[in-house]
Design a protein around this motif. Structure first.
Motif, PDB file in Angstrom:
ATOM      1  N   ILE A 340      57.712  55.242  -0.884  1.00  0.00           N
ATOM      2  CA  ILE A 340      57.337  55.404   0.523  1.00  0.00           C
ATOM      3  C   ILE A 340      55.966  56.067   0.622  1.00  0.00           C
ATOM      4  N   LEU A 341      55.095  55.434   1.404  1.00  0.00           N
ATOM      5  CA  LEU A 341      53.807  56.013   1.746  1.00  0.00           C
ATOM      6  C   LEU A 341      53.701  56.045   3.267  1.00  0.00           C
ATOM      7  N   VAL A 414      47.371  51.422   4.619  1.00  0.00           N
ATOM      8  CA  VAL A 414      47.951  52.638   4.035  1.00  0.00           C
ATOM      9  C   VAL A 414      46.778  53.471   3.520  1.00  0.00           C
ATOM     10  N   PRO A 415      46.413  54.531   4.223  1.00  0.00           N
ATOM     11  CA  PRO A 415      45.171  55.244   3.908  1.00  0.00           C
ATOM     12  C   PRO A 415      45.345  56.320   2.842  1.00  0.00           C
ATOM     13  N   VAL A 416      44.329  56.455   2.028  1.00  0.00           N
ATOM     14  CA  VAL A 416      44.319  57.498   1.001  1.00  0.00           C
ATOM     15  C   VAL A 416      44.377  58.880   1.643  1.00  0.00           C
ATOM     16  N   THR A 479      53.853  56.886  -6.346  1.00  0.00           N
ATOM     17  CA  THR A 479      53.595  55.707  -5.510  1.00  0.00           C
ATOM     18  C   THR A 479      52.107  55.568  -5.207  1.00  0.00           C
ATOM     19  N   MET A 480      51.420  56.682  -4.984  1.00  0.00           N
ATOM     20  CA  MET A 480      49.976  56.624  -4.756  1.00  0.00           C
ATOM     21  C   MET A 480      49.254  56.084  -5.978  1.00  0.00           C
ATOM     22  N   GLN A 481      49.674  56.512  -7.150  1.00  0.00           N
ATOM     23  CA  GLN A 481      49.036  56.013  -8.371  1.00  0.00           C
ATOM     24  C   GLN A 481      49.279  54.515  -8.544  1.00  0.00           C
ATOM     25  N   GLY A 490      37.467  54.357 -10.537  1.00  0.00           N
ATOM     26  CA  GLY A 490      37.502  55.798 -10.746  1.00  0.00           C
ATOM     27  C   GLY A 490      37.822  56.596  -9.503  1.00  0.00           C
ATOM     28  N   HIS A 491      38.520  55.983  -8.545  1.00  0.00           N
ATOM     29  CA  HIS A 491      38.967  56.725  -7.371  1.00  0.00           C
ATOM     30  C   HIS A 491      40.087  55.948  -6.679  1.00  0.00           C
ATOM     31  N   TRP A 492      40.559  56.486  -5.582  1.00  0.00           N
ATOM     32  CA  TRP A 492      41.666  55.883  -4.835  1.00  0.00           C
ATOM     33  C   TRP A 492      41.105  55.078  -3.663  1.00  0.00           C
TER      34      TRP A 492
END
Length: 583
Positions: A340-341, A414-416, A479-481, A490-492
């Motif tokens: 879940i995000l 779905v925002p970082v 889940t974010m990863q 090199g970032h999200w």
């Protein structure tokens, strides 16, 4: 009470057009859809005033108080009876009391029917001056009458002199460091520092007693404690703006003022189940980035020694958890993997934002979705309101075509940033529950990967609630990863729900996906939930990526063996050398 709302459990997100039973003034300041006026949505008071541009700023009208004695439902009766008809009414009654025949007394009880003559509402032919005259009869034309100036008693008194700052009260380490820096550099910042600190005096506000006595006259949500505003057209307090204000207040030693600001937001959660975007009724269909737990934590951590922190946490924690539940129930997305995000969303947005009514309506026309009932129109207003909820209104991050606002689709991203904030909220809840239940402040969860996990295990070993939220944070990191981290960059990066992929694959120019928000997971504490080797590897890659993006005046700093991202506030020349020690 009868309110049309999206309801899950105990928490609510309101439809602005249906708040009259709770906030009578909502019928004037928020009602713009067809069901809210006999005249129809195109001839409602709000729509006509905004369409005619009676005021240059759309926010001006929805911030105006009604004149004393005026009742919202009667004003709308007058409006519908006169402006909503296709024929002109002839003048009747005694005109001696005023241009509209309304008695000069504050009470409207003696006025049974409208006795004044006004122009009809018919598209763009509506008479500007007649509408303006109507408003003058019912509204105070100077916004801000619902708030009173207030000077914080704990504002530090600084004065420049002799190449250093003399602090007459509330000496703080940060201010002392600035004083030393000014003394050793050929840069004149003394006057600037004094001026910035003194601005707290001009930004203080408190709710007028009239708002408590006659709430139907105002769009303001009354607050118990005085607070600080951003200034300009932003006359009330705002959610995530107040986080940065609170941090600034604490830097200046203004703990009492900071605590009052936080207490106001706790009251709002107690009343509504979430913190509205701002303290106005027209913000009740959206929130903003959830920083309340950070505010509670920093106030608790800097509390005076004799203050009852545990009692404060016992009040705050159930409300923080209630806000968290609201976000998890109404702003969550279940990903394909089952994780879940969260996303920004405004499912109850049923029209243009009242404070930006003209701009939103014009955009709908420009985007060819100006037909009432067109589902694309509703989606546009939801996306615009969700963008305002993000605090990034209006970032190209929310656009499918990064150069065309008509392609806005905030609620499909779905925002970082939001997930970094939710990660921090979960970690704060774990930490604060442990503090409250143990009766003393636990050690911070510091270090990378396994060292942080070991510290968390030791801290939360005997606290089931704290363990629950720490586990929730760990699941969010996983889940974010999986969905947001892009190793080759090199970032999200934000995730596109419609496309089922990173926004890297949905825009033509990948450079348009670069944003400061891509690095927020570092601040959220994500690296502390990874295995140590992996965390160190990602830290090196992210640091390199961050440097390549050339974000202005930012640097890395080591703090308790973990990497954190800090943005400068004008003092980079002194602190920039520390960047070399980041890894």
């Amino acid at each position: 009470m009868s309110i049309s709302l999206v309801h899950t459990g105990k928490d609510m997100a309101f439809r602005l057009g249906s708040l009259a039973s709770v906030f009578p003034s909502a019928t004037v300041y928020c009602a713009a859809n067809c069901a809210d006026t006999q005249a129809g949505c195109d001839k409602s008071l709000l729509a006509v005033v905004q369409r005619l541009r009676i005021f240059d700023d759309s926010k001006h009208f929805v911030d105006l108080p009604l004149l004393p004695g005026r009742r919202p439902e009667r004003i709308l009766e007058y409006w519908d009876a006169e402006f909503g008809r296709r024929v002109l009414e002839e003048e009747t009654g005694d005109r001696g009391a005023g241009s509209t025949g309304i008695p000069a007394a504050d009470s409207e009880e003696s006025v049974a029917t409208p006795t004044f003559r006004l122009a009809r509402v018919q598209g763009t032919a509506t008479d500007f001056e007649e509408v303006r005259r109507f408003l003058l009869e019912h509204f105070d034309f100077a916004p801000g009458g619902d708030l009173l100036p207030w000077v914080p008693a704990d504002t530090p008194e600084l004065e420049p002199g002799g190449g250093s700052l003399r602090e007459r009260q509330h000496p703080q380490t940060f201010l002392s460091e600035l004083r030393q820096w000014v003394a050793t550099h050929n840069i004149d910042l003394e006057t600037w520092i004094v001026d910035m600190v003194s601005r707290w005096r001009s930004l203080g506000r408190q709710t007028s007693p009239f708002v408590y006595r006659e709430p139907e006259r105002f769009s303001l949500l009354p607050l118990r404690y005085p607070f600080l505003v951003a200034g300009g057209r932003f006359r009330e307090c705002y959610y995530w703006d107040t986080y940065f204000i609170v941090r600034g207040l604490l830097v200046c030693g203004m703990w009492e003022t900071a605590r009052g600001c936080v207490e106001n937001f706790l009251d709002l959660v107690e009343q509504f189940g979430f913190v509205p975007n701002g303290a106005r009724i027209y913000y009740l269909n959206r929130t903003q980035p959830p920083f309340l737990s950070d505010m509670v934590r920093c106030v608790a951590e800097q509390a005076p020694p004799d203050w009852d922190v545990i009692a404060y946490l016992e009040r705050a924690l159930p409300l923080l958890e209630r806000e968290y539940n609201f976000l998890m129930e109404q702003r969550s997305v279940q990903m394909r993997s089952g994780g879940i995000l969260n996303r920004y969303h405004a499912p109850t947005a049923d029209g243009p934002r009242p404070e930006s009514f003209y701009e939103d309506s014009q955009l709908a026309t420009a985007c060819f979705v100006d037909v009432i009932g067109d589902p694309r129109r509703n989606e546009l207003f939801i996306a615009l309101t969700a963008a305002a909820e993000s605090g990034w209104d209006f970032s190209s991050r929310w656009l499918r075509d990064r150069r065309n606002l008509c392609s806005i689709r905030t609620h499909f991203i779905v925002p970082v940033c939001l997930n970094s904030f939710l990660l921090r909220l979960e970690r704060n809840l774990a930490y604060l529950y442990a503090w409250c239940h143990q009766g003393s402040r636990p050690p911070s969860m510091s270090g990378l990967g396994t060292s942080a996990a070991s510290a968390a295990d030791e801290t939360f070993r005997h606290d089931e609630v704290a363990q629950h939220f720490w586990a929730s944070a760990q699941r969010r990191v996983d889940t974010m990863q999986q969905y947001l981290y892009v190793a080759k960059r090199g970032h999200w990066v934000d995730y596109d729900l419609e496309a089922g992929s990173s926004t890297l694959h949905t825009v033509s120019d990948q450079n348009q996906t670069v944003s400061a928000s891509n690095f927020f997971p570092i601040w959220g504490g994500l690296l502390e939930h990874l295995e140590a080797t992996e965390a160190a590897s990602i830290a090196r890659v992210v640091l390199k990526s961050f440097g390549e993006q050339r974000f202005a005046m930012c640097w890395w700093r080591r703090c308790d063996a973990r990497c954190r991202l800090w943005s400068t506030v004008g003092f980079s020349q002194r602190l920039a050398p520390r960047a070399t020690a980041a890894l």
